[in-house]
Design a protein around this motif. Sequence first.
Motif, mmCIF file in Angstrom:
data_model
loop_
_atom_site.group_PDB
_atom_site.id
_atom_site.type_symbol
_atom_site.label_atom_id
_atom_site.label_comp_id
_atom_site.label_asym_id
_atom_site.label_seq_id
_atom_site.Cartn_x
_atom_site.Cartn_y
_atom_site.Cartn_z
ATOM 1 N N THR A 167 0.825 -1.210 0.000
ATOM 2 C CA THR A 167 0.000 0.000 0.000
ATOM 3 C C THR A 167 0.857 1.257 0.000
ATOM 4 O O THR A 167 0.550 2.231 -0.697
ATOM 5 N N ALA A 168 1.948 1.255 0.790
ATOM 6 C CA ALA A 168 2.825 2.424 0.845
ATOM 7 C C ALA A 168 3.493 2.680 -0.510
ATOM 8 O O ALA A 168 3.559 3.824 -0.987
ATOM 9 N N LEU A 169 3.978 1.614 -1.149
ATOM 10 C CA LEU A 169 4.582 1.773 -2.469
ATOM 11 C C LEU A 169 3.557 2.237 -3.499
ATOM 12 O O LEU A 169 3.875 3.030 -4.398
ATOM 13 N N MET A 170 2.295 1.759 -3.360
ATOM 14 C CA MET A 170 1.250 2.183 -4.276
ATOM 15 C C MET A 170 0.949 3.670 -4.112
ATOM 16 O O MET A 170 0.683 4.384 -5.089
ATOM 17 N N LEU A 171 0.986 4.158 -2.880
ATOM 18 C CA LEU A 171 0.789 5.588 -2.627
ATOM 19 C C LEU A 171 1.883 6.405 -3.312
ATOM 20 O O LEU A 171 1.596 7.380 -4.025
ATOM 21 N N ILE A 172 3.128 5.996 -3.121
ATOM 22 C CA ILE A 172 4.256 6.728 -3.712
ATOM 23 C C ILE A 172 4.168 6.695 -5.242
ATOM 24 O O ILE A 172 4.302 7.723 -5.915
ATOM 25 N N GLY A 173 3.930 5.506 -5.799
ATOM 26 C CA GLY A 173 3.863 5.375 -7.247
ATOM 27 C C GLY A 173 2.717 6.144 -7.849
ATOM 28 O O GLY A 173 2.858 6.790 -8.911
ATOM 29 N N SER A 174 1.546 6.121 -7.192
ATOM 30 C CA SER A 174 0.367 6.811 -7.723
ATOM 31 C C SER A 174 0.551 8.321 -7.727
ATOM 32 O O SER A 174 0.304 8.986 -8.731
ATOM 33 N N VAL A 175 0.983 8.859 -6.596
ATOM 34 C CA VAL A 175 1.139 10.312 -6.485
ATOM 35 C C VAL A 175 2.246 10.811 -7.409
ATOM 36 O O VAL A 175 2.069 11.796 -8.141
ATOM 37 N N ALA A 176 3.398 10.126 -7.404
ATOM 38 C CA ALA A 176 4.506 10.545 -8.267
ATOM 39 C C ALA A 176 4.127 10.424 -9.738
ATOM 40 O O ALA A 176 4.402 11.330 -10.540
ATOM 41 N N GLY A 177 3.483 9.321 -10.108
ATOM 42 C CA GLY A 177 3.089 9.130 -11.499
ATOM 43 C C GLY A 177 2.072 10.153 -11.957
ATOM 44 O O GLY A 177 2.188 10.715 -13.063
ATOM 45 N N ALA A 178 1.064 10.433 -11.135
ATOM 46 C CA ALA A 178 0.043 11.419 -11.495
ATOM 47 C C ALA A 178 0.635 12.812 -11.602
ATOM 48 O O ALA A 178 0.271 13.602 -12.488
ATOM 49 N N PHE A 179 1.569 13.140 -10.713
ATOM 50 C CA PHE A 179 2.205 14.469 -10.728
ATOM 51 C C PHE A 179 3.058 14.654 -11.980
ATOM 52 O O PHE A 179 3.050 15.722 -12.597
ATOM 53 N N ILE A 180 3.770 13.611 -12.377
ATOM 54 C CA ILE A 180 4.683 13.721 -13.517
ATOM 55 C C ILE A 180 3.966 13.573 -14.853
ATOM 56 O O ILE A 180 4.216 14.324 -15.795
#
Length: 441
Positions: A167-180
């Motif tokens: 879940t923590a990795l999914m949070l990081i990946g989702s937010v970073a991916g959406a931002f970029i």
Amino acid sequence: MILKDRALKKSGTLLRLVDLGLFDILGSSVVNRIISFVSGMVVVRLIPQAEYGVYGYAYNLLNIALLFNGLGASSAVLQLASERAFEGRGQDVEYYGLRFGVVADILLLMVMLVAPFFVDFPVKGSEYLFRLFCITPMLQFICDLQLVSLRSVLRNREYALATNINTALMLIGSVAGAFIGGAPGLILGRTTATATTCVVLFAKFGVPYSLGSFHRQNSNCEGALPKNGLTRKEKKDFLSVAAASALAAGFNQLVFYLGTALIGSLTSDASSVALYQTTLAIPLALSFIPNSLAIFVYPYFAKHKDDSDWVIRRYLQLTGVSAVVSLAISVAVSVFAPLILIFTYGSDYVGAAPALRILMFGWFFSATLRTLGSNLLVTQRRMWFIVNMSIASIVLISALSFALVPSMGIEGAAWAQTAVYIITGFGYSGYFVMSLRKKRR
């Protein structure tokens, strides 16, 4: 003195549950819910509404595709690897499940790549995003299999930690991916997060065990798995469990999709759809409590599946505890329904309070009877009863929705959902106890 002995006994039972990891699973479920909520809240603000709508449509199509993920292989691995008949042979079961599931997901990947050429996607741009999801089922299956590997040998604390890592990795990946990269970046970020989870779980916990043993044996030049493998009859058992699990899970999920879809088709009112979907999200979110309990006890019941006396005794104890906890939660949410809706969604949603109360009435039966009964029926290899009950649920919720929604709106949909919860709850639990009593004769 008697009271003191009872207190000591309860204290010992509680300490044993702590030691076995029940509260680790419950705690990780709470943490995961919070992290997922924060992730969704942030991502919605990073992507323009129209683009997020296209992503949402493609994501819904992915959820339909995930109903066929691995064709039930991870569920079959959990069941067979937990049974005493396969004690000491979990790696054989897991290795066969790994191969079966990967082959199934390769076929699913090809379908997801080719389908947009033949199927008209009404939301423009969603076919491109749907193709970007093509590797997700396979990665998700491998991750699910790793979690099943931990559950089947009762490594509950490691299982809880593994879900938090995911879940923590999914949070990081989702937010970073959406931002970029907006919606495409969000998909690629989630894909990267799932792949990273698989690598981290393999490195930290050595799961899936069969892959770890395969790697160690190859590096030692001692040959490859499986050493013995499954017999033809065992493979047939595996495929039967996998097929029934996949169908049961698919039909059960379809029950939830139907409720919202039928409101839209019968009322043509977008606000009613929004009210019902957000209201239904509350009891669904609370389902982590009975689901966590089912996750914890499943391997124990699978291991004792032929000991009917043990299974009935433990089931009645669990049902009693679950009834007390579920009743308290159901009453509390019903009493404070308007305040909960205002706090969660805003004052525009307070009109859904009656529907929420109806759904929480049904949730009590779902949490007490339906969730435990359906999960534990799988431990008794009664999956086809679940499939038949799921099909009956789809027919029932459709009929009741057509009868109630036009005149009662979202309250009618809530009563239809509640009726399914009650009927299937008594159906699953009643058939579970009846099948055990037959085995004792």
